[in-house]
Design an enzyme around this catalytic site. Sequence first.
Site, PDB file in Angstrom:
ATOM      1  N   GLU A 102      13.061  -5.455  -4.194  1.00 13.91           N
ATOM      2  CA  GLU A 102      12.158  -4.493  -3.737  1.00 13.91           C
ATOM      3  C   GLU A 102      10.969  -5.220  -4.166  1.00 13.91           C
ATOM      4  O   GLU A 102      10.455  -4.805  -5.304  1.00 13.91           O
ATOM      5  CB  GLU A 102      12.430  -3.299  -4.055  1.00 13.91           C
ATOM      6  CG  GLU A 102      11.490  -2.143  -3.481  1.00 13.91           C
ATOM      7  CD  GLU A 102      10.163  -2.066  -4.208  1.00 13.91           C
ATOM      8  OE1 GLU A 102       9.084  -2.842  -3.794  1.00 13.91           O
ATOM      9  OE2 GLU A 102       9.922  -1.232  -5.137  1.00 13.91           O
ATOM     10  N   GLU A 162       0.110  -7.518  -6.662  1.00 18.01           N
ATOM     11  CA  GLU A 162       0.841  -7.381  -7.783  1.00 18.01           C
ATOM     12  C   GLU A 162       2.503  -7.254  -7.289  1.00 18.01           C
ATOM     13  O   GLU A 162       3.513  -6.769  -7.609  1.00 18.01           O
ATOM     14  CB  GLU A 162       0.925  -6.048  -8.647  1.00 18.01           C
ATOM     15  CG  GLU A 162      -0.422  -6.034  -9.463  1.00 18.01           C
ATOM     16  CD  GLU A 162      -0.612  -5.183 -10.619  1.00 18.01           C
ATOM     17  OE1 GLU A 162       0.242  -4.066 -10.419  1.00 18.01           O
ATOM     18  OE2 GLU A 162      -1.220  -5.322 -11.484  1.00 18.01           O
TER      19      GLU A 162
END
Length: 400
Positions: free
Chosen positions: A191, A200
């Site tokens: 994920e 990020e």
Amino acid sequence: MVRRNNNNSKEQSSINSMSSSQFQGTKTLFQDLDEEDALDTSNPEGSIEAVDRITEDVSMGEPDVSFVDCADDDDKTSADYYFDSYSHFGIHEEMLKDVVRTKTYQNVIYKNKFLFQNKVVLDVGAGTGILSLFCAKAGASHVYAVECSHMADMAKQIVETNGFSDVITVLKGKIEEIELPVEKVDIIISEWMGYFLLFENMLHTVLHARDKWLVNDGVVLPDKASLYLTAIEDAEYKDDKIEFWNNVYGFDMSCIKKQAIMEPLVDTVDQNQIVTNSHLLKTMDISKMAPGDASFTAPFKLVASRDDYIHALVAYFDVSFTKCHKLMGFSTGPKSRATHWKQTVLYLEDVLTICEGEAITGSMTVAQNKKNPRDVDIMIKYSLNGRRCVISKVQYYKMR
């Protein structure tokens, strides 16, 4: 920029079912959740409302834009802060409680056990180890859960507590630095997505793992990610967050306003604010793409569906798992059930007055920040040649 409260968020469509118009070029649908898994009974069809998509080809190219870098007085890099942040329980709690996210991964694994049975799996950025536990329960022969933060210590304990120590090996460290006990793996699951898909994020880490360890016919999950753009009316909130700096208790602080507008806002957008269609900016095939493909320039055309004002552009993403028996995935768009990723709001310096049928045309350039690769620099060129508004402008944004 600080997020606003989401008290006024509307009930939105249930997950894991998407009309074919949302994934251009395919007639398959995301598989519905089981009845007991359905999260929103307001839509008995269980489908995410389709958003019209413009189908022009996305042009690719090297971004030709430079951004101002801020000096960093600390020896720590953004990567250090990134991994430190994932040592805190709160961020894992938020992700685990994001039922759209976690339940989709669970359904992908449990409803497609044929992919996992007797296979070696690499979980990149394992966190608490939840995806590794799903894979082990689905019949994987072994799972290597790699986590760089201190949460790896908790993951080891969680694996042991749940009786999977013989199937799951937790490895603490960076993917780029560790060595696996095996030469190759059959599946890589992660994920990796961040706000705006790419802020990020762990995409480069996943691609590094893919190139180093995945077998030739191996599977990457998820394997597709698409970034979209739309436009909204948002006068009240823009006035509160941006125009506020023009007059602060009688003082001109507009110098802060200029910085504030450069910081995209992560927030939940009410679908009633949407003024235009959604345009597909970029689709990434994680199983084939090169790391450099995450930086791109793509054109867009946003056509107004009504007369209104436009205060901001809004970006969101979809991810899909195309190797499943039935196409599965989820959307983070304003017309779908809210996730912890929300949407990314990019405020315009000017208020655009647009009439139904008129179009904002332009391009978006997305590039990694040169100092901090997990940060994102964005440039938007846009123009409107309408009956009530004629404008052509370039704006820069920095996601930090």
